[in-house]
Scaffold this active site. Sequence first.
Site, PDB file in Angstrom:
ATOM      1  N   ILE A 171      19.407  10.888  37.926  1.00 58.75           N
ATOM      2  CA  ILE A 171      20.213   9.725  37.582  1.00 58.75           C
ATOM      3  C   ILE A 171      20.664   9.796  36.127  1.00 58.75           C
ATOM      4  O   ILE A 171      21.796   9.436  35.800  1.00 58.75           O
ATOM      5  CB  ILE A 171      19.428   8.425  37.865  1.00 58.75           C
ATOM      6  N   GLY A 172      19.793  10.269  35.253  1.00 62.93           N
ATOM      7  CA  GLY A 172      20.168  10.410  33.852  1.00 62.93           C
ATOM      8  C   GLY A 172      21.368  11.317  33.680  1.00 62.93           C
ATOM      9  O   GLY A 172      22.285  11.017  32.896  1.00 62.93           O
ATOM     10  N   THR A 205      18.155   9.447  27.663  1.00 65.53           N
ATOM     11  CA  THR A 205      16.899  10.192  27.647  1.00 65.53           C
ATOM     12  C   THR A 205      16.691  10.868  28.999  1.00 65.53           C
ATOM     13  O   THR A 205      16.980  10.303  30.051  1.00 65.53           O
ATOM     14  CB  THR A 205      15.702   9.285  27.320  1.00 65.53           C
ATOM     15  N   GLY A 206      16.196  12.115  28.953  1.00 64.71           N
ATOM     16  CA  GLY A 206      16.002  12.861  30.189  1.00 64.71           C
ATOM     17  C   GLY A 206      17.298  13.040  30.958  1.00 64.71           C
ATOM     18  O   GLY A 206      17.306  12.994  32.184  1.00 64.71           O
ATOM     19  N   SER A 245      13.668   0.459  38.748  1.00 62.69           N
ATOM     20  CA  SER A 245      13.682   0.897  40.141  1.00 62.69           C
ATOM     21  C   SER A 245      13.529  -0.307  41.054  1.00 62.69           C
ATOM     22  O   SER A 245      12.969  -1.336  40.655  1.00 62.69           O
ATOM     23  CB  SER A 245      12.518   1.864  40.400  1.00 62.69           C
ATOM     24  N   TYR A 277       3.688   3.756  39.982  1.00 62.74           N
ATOM     25  CA  TYR A 277       5.135   3.761  39.769  1.00 62.74           C
ATOM     26  C   TYR A 277       5.675   2.335  39.776  1.00 62.74           C
ATOM     27  O   TYR A 277       6.404   1.926  38.861  1.00 62.74           O
ATOM     28  CB  TYR A 277       5.803   4.588  40.860  1.00 62.74           C
TER      29      TYR A 277
END
Length: 260
Positions: A19-20, A13-14, A139, A152
């Site tokens: 990073i994706g 996804t994305g 993360s 976040y």
Amino acid sequence: MDFGVKGKIVVVTGGATGIGRAIAEAFHGEGAIVIINGRNQDKLDKACAELGQNAHGVVADLLTAEGAQTLADFAAGFGPVDYLVNNIGIFDVNDFFEVSDSRWTEYFEHNLMTAIRISRIVLKDMLARNLGSVCFISSEGAIRSIGNMTPYSVTKTAMLGLGRSLAELTRGTNVRVTNYMPGSTATESVQRYFEGLAKEQGKSVDDTLRDFYKEVQPSNLRRSLIDPAMHGRGVVQLMTNTAMNGVTHRADGGTIHSII
């Protein structure tokens, strides 16, 4: 090393940027058929052209249930999904006391609900087939709670809980669910952030990064941003290792003081 993913269906996804994109590239390089989604067809087309002939993109907004179904249906057109990487997320630096309720909702929608919506579809099918692997890209901020990035950090911590909870559903099956926890990485958005910070402080980007690791992340052992390609390799290894289930793999540059 052959990771056994040739011809397998991978959804990232994305996966057009950051990073994706690195994860999509790593799987594609191993011979997998890679599906990425986003909200901009031109960006998807460009990313797929650069990734190669076995990369395919679809406009599908996972902020909605309809978007998640669109992505799942598109991927199903190539075959059953073998690997699902939940990578979508947002971040910014903010003052906790100034973050509105609506902004908190945006964080939960982007960083958590996008993953929930697609996993609800794909993981159910994996369990029915008794085969598959799901990974949540969290993360270091999930563990190293960050005061000026509270929404976040909170949503990434919740993602770790989500991944472990879903792993419990795989008990006794050939399906696995894991979490991957990267540290500060040289993605386009992170580089833009440091470029803006450098301009604001009247310093070079190199000096800004040096001071960042000295003052903000003094425990970081690398003292430099991580190449996204390293996360691509790490996620492929994690998701294809049948001994790994219900675990969180750290790739934070040694920032977090822990031996596990």
